[in-house]
Design an enzyme around this catalytic site. Sequence first.
Site, PDB file in Angstrom:
ATOM      1  N   CYS A 171       0.823  -1.227   0.000  1.00  0.00           N
ATOM      2  CA  CYS A 171       0.000   0.000   0.000  1.00  0.00           C
ATOM      3  C   CYS A 171       0.851   1.269   0.000  1.00  0.00           C
ATOM      4  O   CYS A 171       0.360   2.341  -0.350  1.00  0.00           O
ATOM      5  CB  CYS A 171      -0.950   0.015   1.189  1.00  0.00           C
ATOM      6  SG  CYS A 171      -2.137  -1.333   1.114  1.00  0.00           S
ATOM      7  N   HIS A 173      -3.315   7.593   1.917  1.00  0.00           N
ATOM      8  CA  HIS A 173      -3.715   6.257   1.448  1.00  0.00           C
ATOM      9  C   HIS A 173      -5.134   6.005   1.968  1.00  0.00           C
ATOM     10  O   HIS A 173      -5.442   6.286   3.127  1.00  0.00           O
ATOM     11  CB  HIS A 173      -2.739   5.220   1.999  1.00  0.00           C
ATOM     12  CG  HIS A 173      -3.184   3.808   1.775  1.00  0.00           C
ATOM     13  ND1 HIS A 173      -3.664   3.372   0.563  1.00  0.00           N
ATOM     14  CD2 HIS A 173      -3.237   2.738   2.621  1.00  0.00           C
ATOM     15  CE1 HIS A 173      -3.984   2.090   0.663  1.00  0.00           C
ATOM     16  NE2 HIS A 173      -3.744   1.688   1.899  1.00  0.00           N
ATOM     17  N   ASN A 191     -10.113   0.125  -0.426  1.00  0.00           N
ATOM     18  CA  ASN A 191      -8.650   0.184  -0.357  1.00  0.00           C
ATOM     19  C   ASN A 191      -8.081  -0.404  -1.649  1.00  0.00           C
ATOM     20  O   ASN A 191      -8.168  -1.606  -1.872  1.00  0.00           O
ATOM     21  CB  ASN A 191      -8.180  -0.614   0.869  1.00  0.00           C
ATOM     22  CG  ASN A 191      -6.675  -0.565   1.064  1.00  0.00           C
ATOM     23  OD1 ASN A 191      -5.933  -0.164   0.157  1.00  0.00           O
ATOM     24  ND2 ASN A 191      -6.213  -0.984   2.217  1.00  0.00           N
TER      25      ASN A 191
HETATM   26  O1  UT7 Z   1      -3.857  -0.739   3.328  1.00  0.00           O
HETATM   27  C1  UT7 Z   1      -3.050  -1.381   4.250  1.00  0.00           C
HETATM   28  C2  UT7 Z   1      -3.338  -0.949   5.587  1.00  0.00           C
HETATM   29  N1  UT7 Z   1      -4.544  -1.568   6.045  1.00  0.00           N
HETATM   30  C3  UT7 Z   1      -5.256  -0.929   6.925  1.00  0.00           C
HETATM   31  O2  UT7 Z   1      -4.941   0.168   7.248  1.00  0.00           O
HETATM   32  C4  UT7 Z   1      -6.411  -1.645   7.561  1.00  0.00           C
HETATM   33  C5  UT7 Z   1      -6.323  -1.454   9.041  1.00  0.00           C
HETATM   34  N2  UT7 Z   1      -7.389  -2.031   9.807  1.00  0.00           N
HETATM   35  C6  UT7 Z   1      -8.683  -1.646   9.711  1.00  0.00           C
HETATM   36  O3  UT7 Z   1      -9.043  -0.873   8.860  1.00  0.00           O
HETATM   37  C7  UT7 Z   1      -9.642  -2.176  10.732  1.00  0.00           C
HETATM   38  O4  UT7 Z   1      -8.951  -2.865  11.760  1.00  0.00           O
HETATM   39  C8  UT7 Z   1     -10.740  -3.094  10.159  1.00  0.00           C
HETATM   40  C9  UT7 Z   1     -11.708  -2.299   9.311  1.00  0.00           C
HETATM   41  C10 UT7 Z   1     -10.079  -4.192   9.349  1.00  0.00           C
HETATM   42  C11 UT7 Z   1     -11.545  -3.727  11.310  1.00  0.00           C
HETATM   43  O5  UT7 Z   1     -12.033  -2.735  12.173  1.00  0.00           O
HETATM   44  P1  UT7 Z   1     -11.870  -2.924  13.768  1.00  0.00           P
HETATM   45  O6  UT7 Z   1     -12.594  -1.824  14.420  1.00  0.00           O
HETATM   46  O7  UT7 Z   1     -10.412  -3.010  14.036  1.00  0.00           O
HETATM   47  O8  UT7 Z   1     -12.651  -4.247  14.014  1.00  0.00           O
HETATM   48  P2  UT7 Z   1     -12.092  -5.593  14.684  1.00  0.00           P
HETATM   49  O9  UT7 Z   1     -11.036  -6.216  13.877  1.00  0.00           O
HETATM   50  O10 UT7 Z   1     -11.840  -5.294  16.106  1.00  0.00           O
HETATM   51  O11 UT7 Z   1     -13.354  -6.515  14.606  1.00  0.00           O
HETATM   52  C12 UT7 Z   1     -14.450  -6.254  15.427  1.00  0.00           C
HETATM   53  C13 UT7 Z   1     -15.473  -7.349  15.236  1.00  0.00           C
HETATM   54  C14 UT7 Z   1     -14.920  -8.764  15.353  1.00  0.00           C
HETATM   55  O12 UT7 Z   1     -15.895  -9.522  16.055  1.00  0.00           O
HETATM   56  P3  UT7 Z   1     -15.692  -9.887  17.624  1.00  0.00           P
HETATM   57  O13 UT7 Z   1     -14.428 -10.691  17.657  1.00  0.00           O
HETATM   58  O14 UT7 Z   1     -15.575  -8.562  18.321  1.00  0.00           O
HETATM   59  O15 UT7 Z   1     -16.925 -10.652  17.952  1.00  0.00           O
HETATM   60  C15 UT7 Z   1     -14.853  -9.241  13.932  1.00  0.00           C
HETATM   61  O16 UT7 Z   1     -15.021 -10.640  13.826  1.00  0.00           O
HETATM   62  O17 UT7 Z   1     -16.043  -7.258  13.922  1.00  0.00           O
HETATM   63  C16 UT7 Z   1     -16.040  -8.557  13.313  1.00  0.00           C
HETATM   64  N3  UT7 Z   1     -15.924  -8.394  11.879  1.00  0.00           N
HETATM   65  C17 UT7 Z   1     -16.996  -8.184  11.103  1.00  0.00           C
HETATM   66  N4  UT7 Z   1     -18.302  -8.083  11.374  1.00  0.00           N
HETATM   67  C18 UT7 Z   1     -19.142  -7.852  10.353  1.00  0.00           C
HETATM   68  C19 UT7 Z   1     -14.808  -8.389  11.124  1.00  0.00           C
HETATM   69  N5  UT7 Z   1     -15.139  -8.182   9.843  1.00  0.00           N
HETATM   70  C20 UT7 Z   1     -16.484  -8.049   9.795  1.00  0.00           C
HETATM   71  C21 UT7 Z   1     -17.421  -7.813   8.766  1.00  0.00           C
HETATM   72  N6  UT7 Z   1     -18.730  -7.720   9.097  1.00  0.00           N
HETATM   73  N7  UT7 Z   1     -17.054  -7.649   7.479  1.00  0.00           N
END
Ligand code: UT7
Length: 323
Positions: A114, A250, A280
């Site tokens: 990225c 980005h 992204n």
């Molecule tokens: O380009 C390269 C750089 N990449 C990035 O910058 C991405 C960086 N990360 C992010 O953007 C975020 O961490 C995400 C968007 C990927 C996730 O957001 P988050 O607030 O960090 O959520 P999380 O990983 O803490 O997940 C929260 C919950 C989890 O459930 P539990 O374990 O709390 O029950 C996940 O299983 O959300 C769940 N989850 C979803 N739920 C519904 C994960 N993906 C999904 C989904 N729909 N698509």
Amino acid sequence: MTTRAVVRGVGHYLPDRIVPNSEFETSLDTTDDWIRSRSGIERRHFAAEGQTTSDLAQRAARAALNDAGMQISEVDALIVATSTADLTFPSAATMVQAALGMTKGYAFDVQAVCAGFIYALANANALIVSGQARTVMVIGAETFSRIMDWSDRSTCVLFGDGAGALIVQAEDAAGTPQDRGILSTDLNSDGRYKDLLYVDGGVSTNSTGYLRMQGKEVFRHAVEKLADTAHAALGKAGLGADDVDWIVPHQANLRIIKATAQKMGLPMDKVVVTVQDHGNTSAASIPLALSVGKARGQIKPGDLLVTEAIGGGLAWGSVVLRW
Ligand code: UT7
């Protein structure tokens, strides 16, 4: 007197197929509301079957040439930033060269995931400042839809396909922060974090693989490192956050974009945001945002821009330029 790499043209290309968040609701345990609220993404474009990264790239390149009023014969070097090249080799850049009918000069790929466009633009600047090229086409192009695990809801809803291109050209300048063109660059990587974001396959492991990401951890590093690299690049240019007209970040996650702007003490009306429409697109996201930002009338000649990105590696960096 000094030599600056000054922007001559910008352009982009997005594949026709637009996929709204709601399309994932039928195949995955996810909702439009979750995707919007956690990432800011509303829709993304996916390349058509058989459509490759170099095809997206050459269309963006044509748009940039058109914007610059230039012919491909005027370009000395062509760099494609991508992690999703058509083939293992030759480079996507040489494929773009062939598609555009560029028979002189040289073309090569840069792979920093990225952060790829930042790395490619810094390399273009180095080629120009060192006199190895006068005019460089820098393209970010990706087909991340090809490396998605469609059963992994935590990654496949986040990425999209697209391409953006920027043409930079040598120009004599005074050597002050008021010059047009690239004023500074700041590149970083730290391979200790290679397991946070990677594709679990590749040529040397005889497999193709899918993108794997520890989203929360990448998020934490992003918020910490992006404002730091932007400040570092501004400092090298002899400028500060108060001088910035536009942050062109980005486009991975609206919450990261907002947190970075806040850390820099800049309001969101100084940030070019396209993540809602593109998702992204990895190395393509910054040139796409530059092109869309110009088309919207946000980015104007003389504006001071700071671009920043982080991705797999981890690799991150920033380029400060006056449009
Ligand atoms: O380009 C390269 C750089 N990449 C990035 O910058 C991405 C960086 N990360 C992010 O953007 C975020 O961490 C995400 C968007 C990927 C996730 O957001 P988050 O607030 O960090 O959520 P999380 O990983 O803490 O997940 C929260 C919950 C989890 O459930 P539990 O374990 O709390 O029950 C996940 O299983 O959300 C769940 N989850 C979803 N739920 C519904 C994960 N993906 C999904 C989904 N729909 N698509």
